[in-house]
Design an enzyme around this catalytic site. Structure first.
Site, mmCIF file in Angstrom:
data_model
loop_
_atom_site.group_PDB
_atom_site.id
_atom_site.type_symbol
_atom_site.label_atom_id
_atom_site.label_comp_id
_atom_site.label_asym_id
_atom_site.label_seq_id
_atom_site.Cartn_x
_atom_site.Cartn_y
_atom_site.Cartn_z
ATOM 1 N N ALA A 92 -24.478 10.596 1.602
ATOM 2 C CA ALA A 92 -25.925 10.706 1.828
ATOM 3 C C ALA A 92 -26.585 9.351 1.632
ATOM 4 O O ALA A 92 -25.906 8.345 1.423
ATOM 5 C CB ALA A 92 -26.518 11.734 0.872
ATOM 6 N N ASN A 93 -27.905 9.303 1.719
ATOM 7 C CA ASN A 93 -28.653 8.077 1.423
ATOM 8 C C ASN A 93 -29.957 8.445 0.720
ATOM 9 O O ASN A 93 -30.255 9.625 0.541
ATOM 10 C CB ASN A 93 -28.880 7.250 2.697
ATOM 11 C CG ASN A 93 -29.753 7.979 3.697
ATOM 12 O OD1 ASN A 93 -30.926 8.243 3.437
ATOM 13 N ND2 ASN A 93 -29.173 8.332 4.845
ATOM 14 N N ARG A 94 -30.725 7.448 0.334
ATOM 15 C CA ARG A 94 -31.881 7.670 -0.539
ATOM 16 C C ARG A 94 -33.179 8.003 0.185
ATOM 17 O O ARG A 94 -34.247 7.991 -0.411
ATOM 18 C CB ARG A 94 -32.127 6.435 -1.410
ATOM 19 C CG ARG A 94 -31.004 6.162 -2.371
ATOM 20 C CD ARG A 94 -31.362 5.026 -3.323
ATOM 21 N NE ARG A 94 -30.203 4.605 -4.072
ATOM 22 C CZ ARG A 94 -29.703 5.284 -5.112
ATOM 23 N NH1 ARG A 94 -30.275 6.403 -5.514
ATOM 24 N NH2 ARG A 94 -28.630 4.830 -5.728
ATOM 25 N N SER A 95 -33.132 8.292 1.486
ATOM 26 C CA SER A 95 -34.376 8.622 2.189
ATOM 27 C C SER A 95 -34.988 9.903 1.622
ATOM 28 O O SER A 95 -34.302 10.900 1.406
ATOM 29 C CB SER A 95 -34.072 8.819 3.683
ATOM 30 O OG SER A 95 -35.186 9.398 4.321
ATOM 31 N N ALA A 102 -33.364 8.572 8.340
ATOM 32 C CA ALA A 102 -32.352 7.593 7.945
ATOM 33 C C ALA A 102 -30.993 8.231 8.233
ATOM 34 O O ALA A 102 -30.376 8.858 7.366
ATOM 35 C CB ALA A 102 -32.496 7.246 6.474
#
Ligand code: C5P
Length: 222
Positions: free
Chosen positions: A29-32, A95
């Site tokens: 995942a990512n921090r968006s 993102a």
């Protein structure tokens, strides 16, 4: 509502991160946070548009009066976007993960006792913005992307504008010290084929209102 700037228009927005499965219980995942994309959906509705929001996993509530489609992976996000075309304006604020695991396991990966960690092979995800930028008759009249960068902001944004055939790129510096990723404020630069506009630091809701206002004006003269 006939006098609202986007009355009768369809606006399609992507928001949030994507989750790319590794096995049934793990993902990349990512921090968006989805704050900017969700704010755009709200602003587009307030401008009179019919709004479709394709959202990755976020903790935000669904914006009111918006058709929200929840997805997890980039592949599912692309499918949802394509099945909701045509749109007058598309804003790709998600993102999207650049890579996914090449062969998603159907079983949870276990330690095998050898002390050697498993190797994850990655494969490139489809680029949603570029895919719809290159669509012939289904390409939205106004196609807007985002570029979150930590260096060479404008050069990178211009490159994306060309490669992905977007009309505008909203570029922002997401270096950790800016607090933009996950934060409430955003400092953006609007990059088009005619130049670069520097906007002051604004709340993400105000950035959204201004993007929608500018998009409505651009659509009116197209
Ligand atoms: O990740 P990148 O900086 O290339 O993202 C730029 C723009 O392209 C963003 O608008 C993002 O939503 C979009 N994008 C996409 N699909 C991808 C990667 C990025 O739609 N796989």
């Amino acid at each position: 509502a006939g006098n609202l700037p986007l009355a009768g228009r369809h606006v399609l927005i992507t928001s949030g991160p994507t989750h790319e499965p590794i096995d049934p219980v793990r993902y990349i995942a990512n921090r968006s946070s989805g704050k900017q994309g969700h704010a755009l959906a709200k602003a587009a509705f307030e401008a009179g548009a019919r709004v479709t929001l394709v959202s990755g996993p976020v903790t935000l509530p669904d914006p009111a009066n918006v058709n929200v489609i929840h997805v997890e992976s980039a592949s599912a996000m692309l499918a949802a976007v394509e099945s909701n075309l045509p749109a007058d304006i598309a804003i790709m604020a998600a993102a999207v993960a650049d890579w996914r695991v090449a062969s998603e396991g159907t079983q949870k990966i276990k330690k095998d006792g050898s002390g050697r960690p498993p190797a994850l092979e990655l494969t490139e995800n489809p680029d949603i913005l570029a895919t719809i930028g290159h669509h012939g008759s289904l390409r939205p009249k106004l196609l807007i992307g985002f570029a979150a960068e930590t260096q060479n902001l404008i050069d990178n944004a211009r490159g994306k504008l060309e490669r992905k055939k977007a009309d505008w790129i909203v570029a922002n510096d997401v270096s950790p010290e800016t607090g933009i990723m996950g934060g409430d404020a955003n400092t953006v630069r609007l990059v088009s084929r005619t130049g670069v506009e520097d906007w002051p630091e604004l709340d993400k809701t105000e950035v959204a209102r201004r993007i929608i206002e500018r998009a409505a004006e651009a659509l009116a003269v197209k």
